[in-house]
Design a protein around this motif. Structure first.
Motif, PDB file in Angstrom:
ATOM      1  N   GLN A 109      -4.505   3.667  -1.237  1.00 27.52           N
ATOM      2  CA  GLN A 109      -3.687   2.480  -0.948  1.00 27.52           C
ATOM      3  C   GLN A 109      -3.000   2.538   0.419  1.00 27.52           C
ATOM      4  O   GLN A 109      -2.566   1.519   0.939  1.00 27.52           O
ATOM      5  N   LEU A 110      -2.911   3.738   1.002  1.00 31.74           N
ATOM      6  CA  LEU A 110      -2.415   3.831   2.381  1.00 31.74           C
ATOM      7  C   LEU A 110      -3.316   3.031   3.315  1.00 31.74           C
ATOM      8  O   LEU A 110      -2.865   2.483   4.321  1.00 31.74           O
ATOM      9  N   PHE A 111      -4.608   2.967   2.966  1.00 31.07           N
ATOM     10  CA  PHE A 111      -5.588   2.265   3.799  1.00 31.07           C
ATOM     11  C   PHE A 111      -5.858   0.852   3.283  1.00 31.07           C
ATOM     12  O   PHE A 111      -5.920  -0.096   4.062  1.00 31.07           O
ATOM     13  N   THR A 112      -6.002   0.708   1.972  1.00 31.95           N
ATOM     14  CA  THR A 112      -6.374  -0.601   1.426  1.00 31.95           C
ATOM     15  C   THR A 112      -5.236  -1.608   1.531  1.00 31.95           C
ATOM     16  O   THR A 112      -5.473  -2.806   1.668  1.00 31.95           O
ATOM     17  N   GLY A 113      -3.987  -1.139   1.499  1.00 29.52           N
ATOM     18  CA  GLY A 113      -2.858  -2.054   1.679  1.00 29.52           C
ATOM     19  C   GLY A 113      -2.910  -2.726   3.033  1.00 29.52           C
ATOM     20  O   GLY A 113      -2.800  -3.954   3.146  1.00 29.52           O
ATOM     21  N   LYS A 114      -3.120  -1.927   4.082  1.00 29.67           N
ATOM     22  CA  LYS A 114      -3.229  -2.475   5.440  1.00 29.67           C
ATOM     23  C   LYS A 114      -4.476  -3.347   5.569  1.00 29.67           C
ATOM     24  O   LYS A 114      -4.454  -4.392   6.226  1.00 29.67           O
TER      25      LYS A 114
ATOM     26  N   TYR B 194       1.656   6.111  -7.229  1.00 29.50           N
ATOM     27  CA  TYR B 194       0.484   6.632  -7.939  1.00 29.50           C
ATOM     28  C   TYR B 194       0.041   8.000  -7.447  1.00 29.50           C
ATOM     29  O   TYR B 194      -0.536   8.775  -8.216  1.00 29.50           O
ATOM     30  N   PHE B 195       0.320   8.330  -6.200  1.00 27.10           N
ATOM     31  CA  PHE B 195       0.087   9.701  -5.747  1.00 27.10           C
ATOM     32  C   PHE B 195       0.988  10.643  -6.551  1.00 27.10           C
ATOM     33  O   PHE B 195       0.569  11.710  -6.996  1.00 27.10           O
ATOM     34  N   SER B 196       2.211  10.200  -6.775  1.00 28.62           N
ATOM     35  CA  SER B 196       3.158  10.977  -7.573  1.00 28.62           C
ATOM     36  C   SER B 196       2.692  11.094  -9.027  1.00 28.62           C
ATOM     37  O   SER B 196       2.827  12.155  -9.652  1.00 28.62           O
TER      38      SER B 196
ATOM     39  N   GLY C 206       0.822  -1.207   0.000  1.00 25.50           N
ATOM     40  CA  GLY C 206       0.000   0.000   0.000  1.00 25.50           C
ATOM     41  C   GLY C 206       0.858   1.260   0.000  1.00 25.50           C
ATOM     42  O   GLY C 206       0.612   2.199  -0.754  1.00 25.50           O
ATOM     43  N   LEU C 207       1.904   1.269   0.844  1.00 20.99           N
ATOM     44  CA  LEU C 207       2.807   2.418   0.907  1.00 20.99           C
ATOM     45  C   LEU C 207       3.577   2.591  -0.403  1.00 20.99           C
ATOM     46  O   LEU C 207       3.758   3.710  -0.895  1.00 20.99           O
ATOM     47  N   ASN C 208       4.022   1.463  -0.980  1.00 24.57           N
ATOM     48  CA  ASN C 208       4.765   1.506  -2.242  1.00 24.57           C
ATOM     49  C   ASN C 208       3.900   2.079  -3.362  1.00 24.57           C
ATOM     50  O   ASN C 208       4.299   3.004  -4.071  1.00 24.57           O
TER      51      ASN C 208
ATOM     52  N   LEU D  80     -10.781   4.777  -6.381  1.00 26.21           N
ATOM     53  CA  LEU D  80     -11.071   3.970  -5.193  1.00 26.21           C
ATOM     54  C   LEU D  80     -11.090   2.484  -5.533  1.00 26.21           C
ATOM     55  O   LEU D  80     -10.513   1.649  -4.817  1.00 26.21           O
ATOM     56  N   GLY D  81     -11.749   2.139  -6.647  1.00 30.51           N
ATOM     57  CA  GLY D  81     -11.786   0.737  -7.072  1.00 30.51           C
ATOM     58  C   GLY D  81     -10.395   0.188  -7.329  1.00 30.51           C
ATOM     59  O   GLY D  81     -10.065  -0.934  -6.933  1.00 30.51           O
ATOM     60  N   THR D  82      -9.561   1.007  -7.968  1.00 27.42           N
ATOM     61  CA  THR D  82      -8.202   0.574  -8.270  1.00 27.42           C
ATOM     62  C   THR D  82      -7.375   0.461  -6.991  1.00 27.42           C
ATOM     63  O   THR D  82      -6.542  -0.434  -6.854  1.00 27.42           O
ATOM     64  N   ALA D  83      -7.602   1.376  -6.049  1.00 30.19           N
ATOM     65  CA  ALA D  83      -6.893   1.316  -4.757  1.00 30.19           C
ATOM     66  C   ALA D  83      -7.209   0.024  -4.005  1.00 30.19           C
ATOM     67  O   ALA D  83      -6.342  -0.541  -3.328  1.00 30.19           O
ATOM     68  N   LEU D  84      -8.444  -0.452  -4.125  1.00 33.09           N
ATOM     69  CA  LEU D  84      -8.821  -1.700  -3.439  1.00 33.09           C
ATOM     70  C   LEU D  84      -8.056  -2.902  -3.984  1.00 33.09           C
ATOM     71  O   LEU D  84      -7.703  -3.817  -3.234  1.00 33.09           O
ATOM     72  N   VAL D  85      -7.763  -2.900  -5.284  1.00 33.62           N
ATOM     73  CA  VAL D  85      -7.156  -4.101  -5.878  1.00 33.62           C
ATOM     74  C   VAL D  85      -5.641  -4.046  -5.978  1.00 33.62           C
ATOM     75  O   VAL D  85      -4.981  -5.083  -5.878  1.00 33.62           O
TER      76      VAL D  85
END
Length: 410
Positions: free
Chosen positions: A276-281, A151-153, A144-146, A324-329
């Protein structure tokens, strides 16, 4: 190899992990440089109107990135992760100059061949290195952090290039950002990144995961968990390739200026990144299968609504839902594969997954470009939306609920 002084975990390796997160932010920035402006660059600088021709730069990028991903996975143990990362940065350095001085569209294609090779080497290396460092407990958080950093960048640089293009023109100023990114990324890697192969030896000593007989075949077809994740990864980037190429064209046709195009196109990767900061965890604690299903379904529904939207806030909202959908996967793909493979085969399995996932860019660009030229952009978008929903159903009906580490290995 003496591994007594090596300790797996995020806290234990936070300094090296943080450096790799920062490096991956620079990696993502190189894609962000192209995210908003290249389709217009094609029409304004080279007079290219065919959607298939415009999207050829994404096809070139997708194929070369996919191949580089695969070989990074295979070569990581032999040559070292850091060495591959440095080579990736060296390949990135000429790209902005090639775009600034491009005399024909073929130069843009060649720049994207280099971008694909560079992204495959750099992003794959940072993914594998972070998984090496953290061990089993925090894999989802690590991914998630990676992916957040990358992608934030992408989103931030996509917005910046749109802003700069709106103020100073499509070329050359937006590409100066890429020169800065590639030089700083190389220097950071050379001075502060350390190789992580020793961590693999440490984890292998206690790991009980069964080994795959043929990593490529199992990851692609046979293993129900790995192959379900792989097809979803391919479809995810298939729709991302379409959004990258066609969304700016749609927004131009709706008479949006470069700054607003930059905002709408940047919302998607920014929400994807921050989410992804949240969905990774979450993927460390909740059902990976459920996260993959709902993530792909949300993407598909958002895409299907794009042709029926023309208001700024509606398009911005759909961009956010898609993110959001992409962050989940996205982090869940990688943490699932890491869980289902042994440490010694993990780099190769992730490389195989990333091969197919990034071929999705090429498939998405070709399918959506040809469909847009033959039937119109709206039909291209609807087709990609239907394929994305189909992928969510494959996850629902093929992927096992429990990720097996032994029973499913054949």
């Amino acid at each position: 190899m003496n591994t007594d002084n090596i300790h797996l975990g995020l806290k234990e390796n936070w300094k090296q992990f943080t450096i790799l997160v920062i490096v991956n932010a620079f990696v993502g920035g190189m894609i962000g440089m192209e995210r908003t402006i290249i389709p217009q660059f094609a029409e304004m600088e080279f007079g290219i109107a065919s959607k298939t021709a415009i999207l050829s730069f994404i096809t070139a990028f997708g194929i070369t990135k996919a191949v580089a991903n695969y070989y990074t996975g295979r070569l990581a143990n032999r040559f070292g992760r850091k060495n591959l990362l440095l080579v990736g940065w060296l390949l990135a350095m000429p790209i902005p100059f090639m775009l600034i001085f491009a005399g024909s569209w073929n130069w843009v294609i060649f720049a994207n061949v280099l971008l694909g090779l560079s992204q495959g080497l750099t992003w794959s290396s940072t993914v594998v290195m972070k998984i090496d460092l953290v061990g089993e407990k925090d894999r989802g958080l690590a991914m998630g952090l990676n992916e957040f950093a990358g992608y934030f960048s992408v989103g931030v640089v996509a917005f910046l290039t749109g802003y700069v293009a709106n103020k100073y023109g499509i070329t050359p100023y937006p590409f100066y950002i890429g020169i800065f990114i590639s030089v700083v990324g190389f220097v950071l890697t050379a001075l502060w990144v350390k190789d992580t192969r020793a961590f693999v030896h440490k984890e292998s000593a206690t790991d009980t995961t069964g080994q795959l007989k043929n990593v490529f075949v199992e990851t692609t077809f046979k293993n129900k968990t790995l192959s379900s994740v792989t097809q979803a990864g391919l479809i995810n980037n298939l729709n991302d390739g379409m959004i990258w190429g066609l969304l700016p064209i749609i927004l131009v046709s709706l008479n949006y200026n470069n700054e607003n195009i930059g905002i709408i196109t940047a919302i998607y990767p920014t929400v994807w990144g921050i989410g992804q900061l949240f969905t990774g965890k979450m993927s460390d604690h909740y059902s990976k299968k459920a996260m993959l299903f709902w993530g792909m379904l949300l993407q598909g529904l958002a895409i299907l609504l794009i042709p029926f939207s023309d208001k700024f806030y509606m398009l911005a909202s759909l961009s956010a839902i898609l993110g959001l959908g992409t962050a989940l996967v996205y982090p869940t793909f990688l943490s699932t594969i890491a869980q289902a493979t042994s440490p010694k085969q993990r780099a190769e399995s992730i490389g195989t997954f990333r091969l197919w996932r990034d071929l999705g860019y090429a498939f998405g660009a070709v399918i959506s470009g040809i469909t847009a030229d033959l039937f119109g952009i709206e039909y291209a978008i609807l087709l990609i939306g239907v394929l994305t929903i189909g992928s969510s159903l494959v996850i629902k009906f093929r992927m096992p609920e429990k990720i097996s580490t032994k029973e499913e290995i054949t």
